[in-house]
Write a protein that holds these residues in place. Structure first.
Motif, PDB file in Angstrom:
ATOM      1  N   ILE A  45      24.465  17.262  -8.242  1.00  0.00           N
ATOM      2  CA  ILE A  45      23.340  18.110  -7.835  1.00  0.00           C
ATOM      3  C   ILE A  45      22.062  17.611  -8.496  1.00  0.00           C
ATOM      4  O   ILE A  45      22.099  16.883  -9.478  1.00  0.00           O
ATOM      5  CB  ILE A  45      23.559  19.585  -8.239  1.00  0.00           C
ATOM      6  CG1 ILE A  45      23.809  19.692  -9.755  1.00  0.00           C
ATOM      7  CG2 ILE A  45      24.660  20.218  -7.424  1.00  0.00           C
ATOM      8  CD1 ILE A  45      23.746  21.107 -10.309  1.00  0.00           C
ATOM      9  N   GLN A  46      20.963  18.029  -7.923  1.00  0.00           N
ATOM     10  CA  GLN A  46      19.645  17.913  -8.563  1.00  0.00           C
ATOM     11  C   GLN A  46      19.245  19.327  -8.929  1.00  0.00           C
ATOM     12  O   GLN A  46      19.572  20.278  -8.216  1.00  0.00           O
ATOM     13  CB  GLN A  46      18.597  17.368  -7.596  1.00  0.00           C
ATOM     14  CG  GLN A  46      18.530  15.902  -7.495  1.00  0.00           C
ATOM     15  CD  GLN A  46      17.376  15.476  -6.591  1.00  0.00           C
ATOM     16  OE1 GLN A  46      16.933  16.223  -5.722  1.00  0.00           O
ATOM     17  NE2 GLN A  46      16.921  14.276  -6.784  1.00  0.00           N
ATOM     18  N   MET A  47      18.541  19.466 -10.028  1.00  0.00           N
ATOM     19  CA  MET A  47      18.067  20.775 -10.451  1.00  0.00           C
ATOM     20  C   MET A  47      16.549  20.777 -10.396  1.00  0.00           C
ATOM     21  O   MET A  47      15.904  19.862 -10.894  1.00  0.00           O
ATOM     22  CB  MET A  47      18.564  21.074 -11.866  1.00  0.00           C
ATOM     23  CG  MET A  47      18.346  22.499 -12.284  1.00  0.00           C
ATOM     24  SD  MET A  47      18.996  22.888 -13.933  1.00  0.00           S
ATOM     25  CE  MET A  47      20.746  22.736 -13.671  1.00  0.00           C
ATOM     26  N   LEU A  48      15.989  21.801  -9.774  1.00  0.00           N
ATOM     27  CA  LEU A  48      14.545  21.983  -9.687  1.00  0.00           C
ATOM     28  C   LEU A  48      14.197  23.288 -10.389  1.00  0.00           C
ATOM     29  O   LEU A  48      14.878  24.288 -10.192  1.00  0.00           O
ATOM     30  CB  LEU A  48      14.087  22.055  -8.229  1.00  0.00           C
ATOM     31  CG  LEU A  48      14.326  20.812  -7.372  1.00  0.00           C
ATOM     32  CD1 LEU A  48      15.724  20.804  -6.789  1.00  0.00           C
ATOM     33  CD2 LEU A  48      13.308  20.746  -6.275  1.00  0.00           C
ATOM     34  N   VAL A  49      13.150  23.281 -11.199  1.00  0.00           N
ATOM     35  CA  VAL A  49      12.753  24.458 -11.974  1.00  0.00           C
ATOM     36  C   VAL A  49      11.340  24.868 -11.601  1.00  0.00           C
ATOM     37  O   VAL A  49      10.441  24.033 -11.540  1.00  0.00           O
ATOM     38  CB  VAL A  49      12.820  24.164 -13.493  1.00  0.00           C
ATOM     39  CG1 VAL A  49      12.326  25.363 -14.297  1.00  0.00           C
ATOM     40  CG2 VAL A  49      14.233  23.785 -13.917  1.00  0.00           C
ATOM     41  N   ASN A  50      11.159  26.155 -11.339  1.00  0.00           N
ATOM     42  CA  ASN A  50       9.831  26.723 -11.170  1.00  0.00           C
ATOM     43  C   ASN A  50       9.577  27.552 -12.430  1.00  0.00           C
ATOM     44  O   ASN A  50      10.082  28.666 -12.566  1.00  0.00           O
ATOM     45  CB  ASN A  50       9.757  27.595  -9.919  1.00  0.00           C
ATOM     46  CG  ASN A  50       8.369  28.136  -9.667  1.00  0.00           C
ATOM     47  OD1 ASN A  50       7.669  28.527 -10.599  1.00  0.00           O
ATOM     48  ND2 ASN A  50       7.966  28.153  -8.413  1.00  0.00           N
TER      49      ASN A  50
END
Length: 150
Positions: free
Chosen positions: A55-60
């Motif tokens: 997976i790739q993890m994206l953070v806001n």
């Protein structure tokens, strides 16, 4: 008298409170848990993303949301979260550099763990899971401390 024979009486709902869904066991729903030094995903997360291995993890940072999306293992930002054929309930991923930053940024307490339910979302025709840590469960050991907005 039965509920179905027209014998139900009218009542006022004053004084009643809605029981939050988080009070019930939802093991079949995707969830992400963060500790100060690691993160984990339950089995429902793996199933929701078709048992992909990376997976790739994206953070806001501002909205306190995390998105995970499947990606090829060759991607430079790929995180291996599942080995093909694994039959695990959850697997902790050591990511202390990330979690330390998020705990500091979001004002989380190091001795607690935070659990957010996952929601399937779609972007560019790709299925992803989004976890909202602005509204999550807060745990100390096996006991839920609270489930408030942080």
């Amino acid at each position: 008298m039965s509920l179905y024979d027209g014998g139900a009486s009218e009542i006022s709902l004053n004084g009643f409170q809605i029981v939050r869904g988080q009070m019930f066991n939802r093991q079949s729903e995707p969830a992400m848990t963060m500790w100060y030094s690691s993160a984990s995903f339950n089995t429902a997360c793996y199933s929701a993303l078709n048992d992909c291995t990376c997976i790739q993890m994206l953070v806001n940072s501002e909205e306190k949301k995390i998105i995970i999306r499947p990606c090829p293992s060759k991607d430079k930002d790929a995180v291996t979260w599942l080995t093909a054929g694994d039959k695990v309930k959850y697997k902790k991923i050591e990511c202390s550099r990330l979690t330390h930053q998020l705990f500091d940024l979001w004002g989380l307490k190091k001795d607690l763990r935070y659990r957010a339910s996952g929601k399937l979302v779609i972007s560019d025709q790709k299925v992803m899971l989004m976890f909202d840590f602005a509204n999550c469960e807060i745990w100390r050991g096996q006991k839920m401390v609270n489930s408030i907005e942080i």
